[in-house]
Design a protein around this motif. Structure first.
Motif, PDB file in Angstrom:
ATOM      1  N   ASP A   1       0.828  -1.196   0.000  1.00 62.80           N
ATOM      2  CA  ASP A   1       0.000   0.000   0.000  1.00 62.80           C
ATOM      3  C   ASP A   1       0.877   1.266   0.000  1.00 62.80           C
ATOM      4  OD1 ASP A   1      -1.558   2.157   1.578  1.00 62.80           O
ATOM      5  OD2 ASP A   1      -3.077   0.665   1.055  1.00 62.80           O
ATOM      6  N   TRP A   2       0.499   2.301  -0.782  1.00 57.73           N
ATOM      7  CA  TRP A   2       1.339   3.502  -0.890  1.00 57.73           C
ATOM      8  C   TRP A   2       1.461   4.219   0.454  1.00 57.73           C
ATOM      9  CZ3 TRP A   2      -0.458   8.352   0.302  1.00 57.73           C
ATOM     10  CH2 TRP A   2      -1.851   8.518   0.368  1.00 57.73           C
ATOM     11  N   ARG A   3       0.426   4.089   1.313  1.00 58.04           N
ATOM     12  CA  ARG A   3       0.510   4.752   2.633  1.00 58.04           C
ATOM     13  C   ARG A   3       1.567   4.094   3.505  1.00 58.04           C
ATOM     14  NH1 ARG A   3      -5.852   4.544   2.707  1.00 58.04           N
ATOM     15  NH2 ARG A   3      -5.167   2.618   1.720  1.00 58.04           N
TER      16      ARG A   3
ATOM     17  N   ILE B   1       4.223   2.619   2.349  1.00 61.64           N
ATOM     18  CA  ILE B   1       5.518   3.025   1.784  1.00 61.64           C
ATOM     19  C   ILE B   1       5.872   4.431   2.255  1.00 61.64           C
ATOM     20  CG2 ILE B   1       6.777   3.506  -0.365  1.00 61.64           C
ATOM     21  CD1 ILE B   1       5.068   1.288  -1.679  1.00 61.64           C
ATOM     22  N   LEU B   2       4.867   5.309   2.277  1.00 63.85           N
ATOM     23  CA  LEU B   2       5.097   6.687   2.733  1.00 63.85           C
ATOM     24  C   LEU B   2       5.564   6.711   4.186  1.00 63.85           C
ATOM     25  CD1 LEU B   2       4.842   9.645   1.789  1.00 63.85           C
ATOM     26  CD2 LEU B   2       2.536   9.668   2.768  1.00 63.85           C
TER      27      LEU B   2
ATOM     28  N   THR C   1      13.379  -2.351  -4.748  1.00 66.33           N
ATOM     29  CA  THR C   1      12.162  -1.540  -4.867  1.00 66.33           C
ATOM     30  C   THR C   1      11.061  -2.350  -5.567  1.00 66.33           C
ATOM     31  OG1 THR C   1      13.511   0.445  -4.969  1.00 66.33           O
ATOM     32  CG2 THR C   1      11.239   0.666  -5.693  1.00 66.33           C
TER      33      THR C   1
ATOM     34  N   LEU D   1       7.346  -3.154  -4.067  1.00 63.46           N
ATOM     35  CA  LEU D   1       6.083  -2.867  -4.743  1.00 63.46           C
ATOM     36  C   LEU D   1       5.277  -4.122  -5.061  1.00 63.46           C
ATOM     37  CD1 LEU D   1       7.384  -0.127  -7.207  1.00 63.46           C
ATOM     38  CD2 LEU D   1       6.048   0.225  -5.112  1.00 63.46           C
TER      39      LEU D   1
END
Ligand SMILES: [Zn+2]
Ligand SMILES: [Zn+2]
Length: 255
Positions: free
Chosen positions: A2-4, A6-7, A37, A41
């Motif tokens: 999830d991008w959150r 990763i952030l 990476t 992902l």
């Protein structure tokens, strides 16, 4: 992933590695950062698919055989008691999984993908063969499920483990200070990755040093290792690394 998530990882670990590096000469865009990476992902989705096929069927099996009395007792304990107990139990599962994957040559080939990292940092935590990750998660989480730990405790444990597993791989000299004897620090796990004969097959714990102490596998020098990785050459792309354990005949790490 999830991008959150990763952030959150970027916000925590990029400044941490810049401010308190273990090896200040190591670059952020180190060798194989692109491959790792791709792991970041893609890998978690591959693992989820495998988990649906291989772990989910186990839940019915466990439900049919789980000791109800134990489940009621554990599930009735306060959160503050359940959580440390869950970490202790899950880490025993993790320890046993990890030791097995070092001891059995066919399993070592899967786990060697993780050990092929030569420059440790938070991103390197993601370079794990999906089958290795699936079994390690199964061995740590299924006992919690079987013993009746609450859903809140299992979620809290998963979150703590998620952050902790990135920390122990991070390129940082930070640790837990006076609690380094108990809690897995970056120094503890960096020694697990050391490419040195006397460091092989030590420090199997994921979050605690307790099981390594008890089973005589603890190795915690005061400094950090000078070299990481394995002697066998590892291909550099994600698909080739996933196929590598099934195609190659590697030497055992400690051979
Ligand atoms: Zn290992
Ligand atoms: Zn590791």
């Amino acid at each position: 992933m999830d991008w959150r998530q990763i952030l959150v990882l970027l916000l925590i670990f990029v400044p941490l590695e810049r401010l308190f590096p273990a090896r200040s000469e190591q670059k952020m865009l180190r060798a194989h950062a692109f491959t790792d990476t791709v792991y970041l992902l893609v890998n978690s989705w591959v693992i989820r698919l495998l988990a649906l096929a291989l772990i989910l069927p186990f839940l019915d099996f466990i439900d049919a055989r789980a000791p109800r009395g134990v489940q009621d007792f554990v599930g009735g304990l306060p959160f503050a008691v359940q959580l440390p107990l869950a970490i202790l139990v899950a880490d025993l599962g993790f320890y046993l999984h990890h030791r097995l994957f070092h001891a059995v040559p066919a399993l070592w080939r899967l786990h060697a993908v993780h050990h092929s990292i030569e420059e440790l940092d938070w991103l390197a935590a993601h370079r794990i063969h999906p089958l290795d990750q699936l079994f390690s998660t199964g061995m740590s989480a299924l006992p919690l499920y079987a013993l009746g730990f609450s859903a809140e405790v299992m979620a809290a444990h998963a979150l703590i483990f998620f952050l902790h597993s990135h920390l122990v791989h991070a390129n940082t000299r930070l640790g837990f200070g006076p609690l380094d004897w108990l809690i897995a620090s970056p120094r503890f796990h960096h020694w697990h990755h050391a490419n040195a004969e006397d460091a092989h097959d030590r420090n199997f714990g994921g979050q605690l040093l307790i099981w390594d102490r008890l089973f005589g596998t603890l190795n915690l020098p005061a400094d950090l290792p000078s070299h990481y990785g394995i002697d066998d050459p590892m291909p550099s792309t994600y698909p080739r690394q996933l196929a590598w354990p099934f195609l190659s005949q590697t030497r055992k790490q400690s051979a």
